[in-house]
Write a protein that holds these residues in place. Structure first.
Motif, PDB file in Angstrom:
ATOM      1  N   LEU A   1       0.921  -1.417  -0.117  1.00  0.00           N
ATOM      2  CA  LEU A   1       0.257   0.289  -0.167  1.00  0.00           C
ATOM      3  C   LEU A   1       1.176   1.333   0.050  1.00  0.00           C
ATOM      4  CD1 LEU A   1      -2.665  -1.257   2.386  1.00  0.00           C
ATOM      5  CD2 LEU A   1      -2.480  -1.079   0.041  1.00  0.00           C
ATOM      6  N   ILE A   2       2.269   1.486   0.567  1.00  0.00           N
ATOM      7  CA  ILE A   2       2.632   2.092   1.329  1.00  0.00           C
ATOM      8  C   ILE A   2       3.083   3.172  -0.448  1.00  0.00           C
ATOM      9  CG2 ILE A   2       4.815   3.375   1.615  1.00  0.00           C
ATOM     10  CD1 ILE A   2       3.853   2.246   4.512  1.00  0.00           C
ATOM     11  N   ILE A   3       4.326   1.784  -0.759  1.00  0.00           N
ATOM     12  CA  ILE A   3       4.609   1.840  -2.447  1.00  0.00           C
ATOM     13  C   ILE A   3       3.900   2.301  -3.228  1.00  0.00           C
ATOM     14  CG2 ILE A   3       6.099   0.992  -4.219  1.00  0.00           C
ATOM     15  CD1 ILE A   3       6.956  -1.386  -1.290  1.00  0.00           C
ATOM     16  N   SER A   4       2.500   1.796  -3.020  1.00  0.00           N
ATOM     17  CA  SER A   4       1.501   1.901  -5.259  1.00  0.00           C
ATOM     18  C   SER A   4       1.733   3.153  -4.156  1.00  0.00           C
ATOM     19  CB  SER A   4       0.749   1.113  -4.645  1.00  0.00           C
ATOM     20  OG  SER A   4       0.924  -0.643  -4.674  1.00  0.00           O
ATOM     21  N   ALA A   5       0.968   3.942  -3.101  1.00  0.00           N
ATOM     22  CA  ALA A   5       0.336   5.337  -2.976  1.00  0.00           C
ATOM     23  C   ALA A   5       1.530   6.289  -3.818  1.00  0.00           C
ATOM     24  CB  ALA A   5       0.258   5.638  -1.078  1.00  0.00           C
ATOM     25  N   VAL A   6       2.728   5.978  -2.832  1.00  0.00           N
ATOM     26  CA  VAL A   6       4.397   6.756  -3.196  1.00  0.00           C
ATOM     27  C   VAL A   6       3.961   7.658  -5.492  1.00  0.00           C
ATOM     28  CG1 VAL A   6       7.097   7.633  -3.287  1.00  0.00           C
ATOM     29  CG2 VAL A   6       5.455   6.574  -1.141  1.00  0.00           C
ATOM     30  N   PHE A   7       4.556   5.959  -5.758  1.00  0.00           N
ATOM     31  CA  PHE A   7       4.503   6.100  -7.476  1.00  0.00           C
ATOM     32  C   PHE A   7       2.980   6.549  -7.634  1.00  0.00           C
ATOM     33  CE2 PHE A   7       7.013   2.648  -6.486  1.00  0.00           C
ATOM     34  CZ  PHE A   7       8.165   3.124  -7.302  1.00  0.00           C
ATOM     35  N   TYR A   8       2.002   6.525  -6.981  1.00  0.00           N
ATOM     36  CA  TYR A   8       1.319   7.359  -7.765  1.00  0.00           C
ATOM     37  C   TYR A   8       0.884   7.819  -7.174  1.00  0.00           C
ATOM     38  CZ  TYR A   8      -4.024   7.212  -9.839  1.00  0.00           C
ATOM     39  OH  TYR A   8      -5.091   7.985 -10.095  1.00  0.00           O
ATOM     40  N   PHE A   9       1.160   8.861  -6.170  1.00  0.00           N
ATOM     41  CA  PHE A   9       0.983  10.228  -5.721  1.00  0.00           C
ATOM     42  C   PHE A   9       2.953  10.795  -5.867  1.00  0.00           C
ATOM     43  CE2 PHE A   9      -3.045   8.214  -3.782  1.00  0.00           C
ATOM     44  CZ  PHE A   9      -4.180   8.979  -4.884  1.00  0.00           C
ATOM     45  N   ILE A  10       3.692  10.919  -5.829  1.00  0.00           N
ATOM     46  CA  ILE A  10       4.652  11.113  -5.218  1.00  0.00           C
ATOM     47  C   ILE A  10       5.185  10.857  -6.690  1.00  0.00           C
ATOM     48  CG2 ILE A  10       6.788  11.856  -4.038  1.00  0.00           C
ATOM     49  CD1 ILE A  10       5.019  11.082  -1.627  1.00  0.00           C
ATOM     50  N   TYR A  11       6.081   9.880  -7.111  1.00  0.00           N
ATOM     51  CA  TYR A  11       7.104   9.852  -8.019  1.00  0.00           C
ATOM     52  C   TYR A  11       6.787  10.110  -9.351  1.00  0.00           C
ATOM     53  CZ  TYR A  11      10.431   7.019  -6.830  1.00  0.00           C
ATOM     54  OH  TYR A  11      12.206   5.739  -6.660  1.00  0.00           O
TER      55      TYR A  11
END
Length: 441
Positions: free
Chosen positions: A431-441
């Motif tokens: 969940l954390i990694i997916s969220a970062v790639f979707y919203f930040i990366y």
């Protein structure tokens, strides 16, 4: 959380087979799927046989990571250091947090070092405390492995930062400042470093359900004391001078290696562990005694690594790995491309649990996918795609027992003993990694 953990551990303990049985079942599954994809079962059989010994050098490297790390940790210096660390926590919960945090930092520095150090600290905590679940201690140590591919020894970011790497013509040379030290990657690392130890803390079973190991089972075996009257051969075995000479030779090379600009890799890590162990044990006999105590732990690795080499060969040569990657790419858009890249890498990693091997499998397809989508007006970045693959490779290690073998060997446990806890680390980190790639990366 305790209810869910109880349910998960019971399911894993009941239905997850030994890691050796797991790899046999996985081999059969990949053979069937590869035969369907390739439509030539005999070709898949050939891939199985030809690939079986293809990772022998890597197998020896991994065996030496475990053996040398274990021997080094059995030296008086590291025994005292581990005892001090194990005594530092004031409660069972803080012990769990400490083990997970130390392992995470160590794996960020180097995955081989972190795997061994985390398991050894967890084992020592179990010797010192009678209130901490042994299974969760080892699972907490293994959870630190989530950070390895976002750390300074990550194989994909280091590979693409090396001039003349296989895909330089397509993506150029990408410096680690754009990968390992990019904002998105650091956010993931920090988030996992905070949340994974906290999750391990909340997974600690209630007192009546904890599995506490008898400290006597973790006591090192005793060896014959130094004889009062020694033969010339025994004098050599107990010679500190002989140890110092060979130790100095090794450490002069290590210092020279880094002065000349050498970087961390498996060979130099093993070299450091090896010669640190020689020096710290004082005499050849003490060193050999520690080797004898540690040698049993390497058996599972020697037996199972060839099967994974064969699985990787079947996956790649049958086209199955490419088919899995293409299935994700076909449903990708500019908004979800990095998340789907991460998820596809997580699935492929289950069958090809090697960062370098996985990049070789997925890179050609993913690089071309980025180029095609950019040609249609998207604004995708090859660097971010590469890091999504890297994190996918780390992610599903939480339910893939391949990389848990060193920790399990040190702990004397089976995969089913810790995977009930690790599945929650998988969910949270995903969940954390997916969220970062979707919203930040």
């Amino acid at each position: 959380m305790k209810f869910l953990t109880r349910l998960s551990t019971r399911l894993m303990e009941r239905y997850l087979p030994d890691a050796y049985i797991f790899v046999i079942l996985l081999s059969i599954l990949v053979f069937i799927l590869g035969s369907i994809t390739n439509k030539a079962p005999l070709n898949v059989v050939d891939s199985f046989g030809s690939g079986f010994w293809s990772l022998m050098s890597f197998t020896v490297q991994m065996t030496m990571v475990l053996l040398c790390g274990s021997v080094m940790a059995k030296s008086p210096f590291f025994k005292n250091l581990l005892i001090s660390l194990a005594k530092a926590p004031k409660s069972a919960g803080s012990a769990i947090i400490m083990v997970a945090a130390v392992s995470s930092v160590a794996c960020w520095i180097n995955w081989g070092f972190g795997l061994v150090l985390g398991a050894l600290i967890a084992r020592e905590v179990a010797r010192q405390r009678s209130d901490t679940d042994y299974r969760l201690l080892i699972a907490s140590a293994y959870s630190g492995f989530l950070l390895w591919h976002g750390g300074i020894a990550g194989s994909i970011p280091l590979s693409i930062a090396t001039p003349a790497h296989p895909y330089e013509a397509q993506i150029g040379v990408i410096q680690i400042s754009e990968t390992l030290f990019a904002t998105g990657n650091l956010v993931i690392c920090i988030a996992l470093l905070i949340t994974i130890p906290a999750l391990c803390y909340f997974m600690h079973p209630s007192k009546d359900e904890r599995v506490i190991i008898d400290p006597a089972l973790l006591v090192e075996p005793e060896h014959e004391p130094k004889p009062e009257k020694m033969t010339p051969a025994e004098r050599l075995e107990h010679s500190k001078v002989l140890n110092i000479i060979i130790g100095v030779l090794g450490w002069v090379y290590i210092i020279s290696y880094f002065i000349k600009g050498g970087t961390l890799n498996l060979n130099i890590i093993n070299f450091i562990f090896f010669f640190a162990a020689i020096v710290l044990h004082g005499t050849p006999r003490n060193f050999l005694n520690a080797v004898e105590d540690s040698i049993r732990a390497v058996g599972p690795i020697l037996i199972q690594f060839p099967f994974y080499a064969a699985i990787m060969a079947m996956m790649t040569q049958s086209g199955l790995a490419t088919a899995i990657t293409n299935a994700f790419v076909d449903i990708a858009s500019e908004n979800n491309f990095y998340v789907l890249s991460f998820l596809s890498a997580g699935l492929v990693n289950f069958f090809v649990p090697s960062g370098g091997g996985q990049w070789a499998v997925q890179a050609p397809v993913m690089i071309e996918a980025v180029n095609q989508m950019n040609a249609m007006g998207a604004n995708l970045d090859q660097t971010k795609m590469a890091m999504a693959i890297a994190w996918g490779d780390s992610w599903t290690n939480m339910i893939q027992p391949f990389w848990a073998l060193p920790a399990l060997a040190i702990a004397g446990l089976k995969a089913r003993d810790i995977m009930g806890f690790c599945v929650f680390n998988l969910i949270l980190s995903g969940l954390i990694i997916s969220a970062v790639f979707y919203f930040i990366y």
